[in-house]
Motif scaffolding. Structure first.
Motif, PDB file in Angstrom:
ATOM      1  N   THR A 127      90.061 -38.392  47.117  1.00  0.00           N
ATOM      2  CA  THR A 127      91.273 -37.872  46.470  1.00  0.00           C
ATOM      3  C   THR A 127      90.962 -37.478  45.034  1.00  0.00           C
ATOM      4  O   THR A 127      89.882 -37.764  44.513  1.00  0.00           O
ATOM      5  CB  THR A 127      92.400 -38.927  46.491  1.00  0.00           C
ATOM      6  N   ASP A 128      91.921 -36.824  44.391  1.00  0.00           N
ATOM      7  CA  ASP A 128      91.747 -36.366  43.014  1.00  0.00           C
ATOM      8  C   ASP A 128      92.519 -37.249  42.035  1.00  0.00           C
ATOM      9  O   ASP A 128      93.586 -37.778  42.346  1.00  0.00           O
ATOM     10  CB  ASP A 128      92.214 -34.916  42.870  1.00  0.00           C
ATOM     11  N   PHE A 129      91.976 -37.364  40.844  1.00  0.00           N
ATOM     12  CA  PHE A 129      92.546 -38.161  39.763  1.00  0.00           C
ATOM     13  C   PHE A 129      93.783 -37.477  39.182  1.00  0.00           C
ATOM     14  O   PHE A 129      93.786 -36.275  38.952  1.00  0.00           O
ATOM     15  CB  PHE A 129      91.484 -38.341  38.671  1.00  0.00           C
ATOM     16  N   VAL A 130      94.833 -38.262  38.910  1.00  0.00           N
ATOM     17  CA  VAL A 130      96.015 -37.758  38.217  1.00  0.00           C
ATOM     18  C   VAL A 130      96.134 -38.417  36.845  1.00  0.00           C
ATOM     19  O   VAL A 130      96.205 -37.732  35.832  1.00  0.00           O
ATOM     20  CB  VAL A 130      97.307 -37.968  39.044  1.00  0.00           C
ATOM     21  N   GLU A 131      96.174 -39.781  36.812  1.00  0.00           N
ATOM     22  CA  GLU A 131      96.321 -40.463  35.533  1.00  0.00           C
ATOM     23  C   GLU A 131      95.932 -41.935  35.623  1.00  0.00           C
ATOM     24  O   GLU A 131      95.888 -42.514  36.711  1.00  0.00           O
ATOM     25  CB  GLU A 131      97.753 -40.367  35.005  1.00  0.00           C
ATOM     26  N   ILE A 132      95.680 -42.507  34.446  1.00  0.00           N
ATOM     27  CA  ILE A 132      95.450 -43.950  34.332  1.00  0.00           C
ATOM     28  C   ILE A 132      96.807 -44.613  34.139  1.00  0.00           C
ATOM     29  O   ILE A 132      97.560 -44.246  33.236  1.00  0.00           O
ATOM     30  CB  ILE A 132      94.526 -44.286  33.154  1.00  0.00           C
ATOM     31  N   ILE A 133      97.104 -45.587  35.001  1.00  0.00           N
ATOM     32  CA  ILE A 133      98.374 -46.298  34.935  1.00  0.00           C
ATOM     33  C   ILE A 133      98.266 -47.525  34.034  1.00  0.00           C
ATOM     34  O   ILE A 133      99.104 -47.745  33.168  1.00  0.00           O
ATOM     35  CB  ILE A 133      98.839 -46.728  36.343  1.00  0.00           C
ATOM     36  N   ARG A 134      97.243 -48.352  34.266  1.00  0.00           N
ATOM     37  CA  ARG A 134      97.076 -49.561  33.454  1.00  0.00           C
ATOM     38  C   ARG A 134      95.605 -49.946  33.350  1.00  0.00           C
ATOM     39  O   ARG A 134      94.795 -49.553  34.171  1.00  0.00           O
ATOM     40  CB  ARG A 134      97.934 -50.722  33.937  1.00  0.00           C
ATOM     41  N   ILE A 135      95.322 -50.742  32.321  1.00  0.00           N
ATOM     42  CA  ILE A 135      93.968 -51.227  32.065  1.00  0.00           C
ATOM     43  C   ILE A 135      94.060 -52.730  31.845  1.00  0.00           C
ATOM     44  O   ILE A 135      94.970 -53.211  31.166  1.00  0.00           O
ATOM     45  CB  ILE A 135      93.351 -50.543  30.828  1.00  0.00           C
ATOM     46  N   GLU A 136      93.105 -53.463  32.422  1.00  0.00           N
ATOM     47  CA  GLU A 136      93.078 -54.914  32.248  1.00  0.00           C
ATOM     48  C   GLU A 136      91.664 -55.370  31.919  1.00  0.00           C
ATOM     49  O   GLU A 136      90.697 -54.775  32.369  1.00  0.00           O
ATOM     50  CB  GLU A 136      93.578 -55.632  33.498  1.00  0.00           C
ATOM     51  N   VAL A 137      91.587 -56.414  31.119  1.00  0.00           N
ATOM     52  CA  VAL A 137      90.322 -57.045  30.791  1.00  0.00           C
ATOM     53  C   VAL A 137      90.505 -58.532  31.047  1.00  0.00           C
ATOM     54  O   VAL A 137      91.455 -59.134  30.550  1.00  0.00           O
ATOM     55  CB  VAL A 137      89.912 -56.794  29.323  1.00  0.00           C
ATOM     56  N   GLN A 138      89.602 -59.126  31.836  1.00  0.00           N
ATOM     57  CA  GLN A 138      89.692 -60.534  32.185  1.00  0.00           C
ATOM     58  C   GLN A 138      88.353 -61.211  31.909  1.00  0.00           C
ATOM     59  O   GLN A 138      87.307 -60.589  32.024  1.00  0.00           O
ATOM     60  CB  GLN A 138      90.016 -60.695  33.673  1.00  0.00           C
ATOM     61  N   GLY A 139      88.421 -62.497  31.585  1.00  0.00           N
ATOM     62  CA  GLY A 139      87.202 -63.267  31.364  1.00  0.00           C
ATOM     63  C   GLY A 139      86.777 -63.252  29.922  1.00  0.00           C
ATOM     64  O   GLY A 139      87.574 -62.983  29.028  1.00  0.00           O
ATOM     65  N   SER A 140      85.513 -63.528  29.688  1.00  0.00           N
ATOM     66  CA  SER A 140      85.003 -63.725  28.335  1.00  0.00           C
ATOM     67  C   SER A 140      84.255 -62.508  27.814  1.00  0.00           C
ATOM     68  O   SER A 140      83.279 -62.069  28.409  1.00  0.00           O
ATOM     69  CB  SER A 140      84.075 -64.938  28.304  1.00  0.00           C
ATOM     70  N   CYS A 141      84.731 -62.001  26.680  1.00  0.00           N
ATOM     71  CA  CYS A 141      84.039 -60.912  25.993  1.00  0.00           C
ATOM     72  C   CYS A 141      84.597 -60.792  24.586  1.00  0.00           C
ATOM     73  O   CYS A 141      85.626 -61.362  24.245  1.00  0.00           O
ATOM     74  CB  CYS A 141      84.178 -59.582  26.732  1.00  0.00           C
TER      75      CYS A 141
END
Length: 166
Positions: A127-141
């Motif tokens: 399929t083709d990309f439309v948009e980024i809905i959400r971003i998450e970062v988990q764990g240690s950084c």
């Protein structure tokens, strides 16, 4: 152009705090804890969307020697929401109808991860990309920057404040 969105911070065990990195001499977000017990997500509300139409997602972070996961939920041209997770604790990829988990190789230092979400959608779902809905970062950084663009940014073309130290 920088777009700031509210973060949802979830901490059951560990911490998320704003600090300053002595090497890059810049503000960073320290995220420390287990991937199931500490995370940051944007946008804050589940029903909202970032609506970012740039398909390259970049994350500049310092690995802290523990498991780390970054996820991006995207909308494709069939109006399906798909979640891509890049996981340092994963050994092989896994694909379902809405979730793709991919191994993340990184060094215990500063890393710059660039992901072509359009290419990932085409590769795993056709399929083709439309948009980024959400971003998450988990764990240690230690998180320095999350950015999006229309093209890959080779280190030479990156804005100075995003470049990694050599």
């Amino acid at each position: 152009m920088y777009v700031k969105k509210a973060l949802w911070i979830m901490v059951r065990e560990g911490f998320v705090k704003l600090g300053k990195d002595e090497i890059v001499n810049e503000k960073v977000i320290d995220i420390v804890g287990d991937v199931k017990k500490v995370s940051i997500t944007t946008p804050k509300n589940m029903g909202e969307s970032l609506g970012i139409q740039m398909h390259w997602l970049g994350i500049v972070f310092k690995a802290l020697g523990k498991r780390f996961l970054v996820g991006a939920q995207v909308l494709d041209n069939t109006h399906k929401k798909r979640l891509f997770r890049f996981d340092s604790g994963c050994r092989r990829y896994k694909v379902t109808s809405i979730l793709t988990i991919l191994p993340l190789a990184m060094k215990d230092d500063w890393n710059c991860l660039e992901i072509d979400l359009r290419k990932q959608l085409q590769r795993f779902y056709g399929t083709d990309f439309v948009e980024i809905i959400r971003i998450e970062v988990q764990g240690s950084c230690r998180l320095r920057r999350i950015f999006t663009s229309y093209d890959s940014l080779a280190d030479i073309n990156m804005p100075f404040d995003i470049r990694l130290l050599k």
